[in-house]
Design an enzyme around this catalytic site. Sequence first.
Site, short mmCIF file in Angstrom:
data_model
loop_
_atom_site.label_atom_id
_atom_site.label_comp_id
_atom_site.label_asym_id
_atom_site.label_seq_id
_atom_site.Cartn_x
_atom_site.Cartn_y
_atom_site.Cartn_z
N CYS A 57 -2.07 -2.27 7.96
CA CYS A 57 -1.84 -3.38 6.77
C CYS A 57 -0.51 -4.31 6.75
CB CYS A 57 -2.18 -2.41 5.55
SG CYS A 57 -3.87 -1.85 5.38
N LYS A 70 -7.19 -4.77 -2.79
CA LYS A 70 -7.74 -5.38 -1.47
C LYS A 70 -8.85 -4.31 -0.94
CE LYS A 70 -3.93 -4.14 1.47
NZ LYS A 70 -4.47 -3.01 2.48
N HIS A 116 -10.48 7.30 1.81
CA HIS A 116 -9.10 7.12 1.14
C HIS A 116 -9.36 5.94 0.04
CE1 HIS A 116 -9.24 3.93 4.49
NE2 HIS A 116 -8.41 3.42 3.75
N ASP A 161 0.63 -1.32 0.12
CA ASP A 161 0.09 0.01 0.09
C ASP A 161 0.81 1.36 -0.08
OD1 ASP A 161 -2.20 -2.09 0.14
OD2 ASP A 161 -2.68 -1.10 2.12
N HIS A 176 -10.83 0.93 -2.66
CA HIS A 176 -12.12 0.73 -1.92
C HIS A 176 -13.24 1.46 -2.93
CE1 HIS A 176 -10.45 -0.52 1.83
NE2 HIS A 176 -9.87 0.65 2.04
N ASP A 228 -4.69 -0.92 -1.65
CA ASP A 228 -6.04 -0.60 -1.25
C ASP A 228 -6.86 0.08 -2.33
OD1 ASP A 228 -6.78 -1.23 1.29
OD2 ASP A 228 -6.57 0.83 2.44
#
Length: 204
Positions: free
Chosen positions: A151, A106, A81, A8, A48, A46
């Site tokens: 993470c 993820k 974020h 990340d 989202h 990351d």
Amino acid sequence: MKALIIVDVQNDFMPGGALAVKEGDQIVPIINQVQDKFDFVVATQDWHPADHGSFAANHEGKEIGEFIVLNGVEQILWPIHCVQGSSGAAFHKDLIRDKWKAVFQKGMNPLVDSYSGFFDNNKLGDTGMSKFLKDNGVDEIYICGLTADYCVKFTILDGVLEGFKAHLILDATRAVNINEGDFAKAVIEMENAGAIIGHSSDIE
């Protein structure tokens, strides 16, 4: 075989980002240097959806840092974020990516957060990273990136459970440190779980 996992290293975790980590940008040159010591490099990202359940903005009356129960698991609420396709979700511009074999995204399920690069927080969603590494003969992993207390930590803990010999590259990670001392606690937790704590200079 050993592999490097870069966790990340994205714009929203850099100083000035939506979920800024102090000195987060300082690890980028170290990660770039350390990649030269590995034939096998992968990364996590990351990724989202905007309606993710871990975002405080998606819960009326809730503030960043408060806890809720999300899909049966205690969940801290974060600022918005690393939204899919946003500049904040992009990797840091100086991060060298030439050697990467794969990127494992993820946090895509809005009903569960996903700190670890291997599984979501409910251990129901599998990114496929463990199988990919094992299929390529990897049995030893070195982990760096952001953040040490979330993470990176959970990627290491799951890596140990998946049977890998796991190393934390201490100088190539930084912590959110919501509470002072979270970084140190995370390092102790990783070491107690069986991870080896070292520095980039220790890698042969």
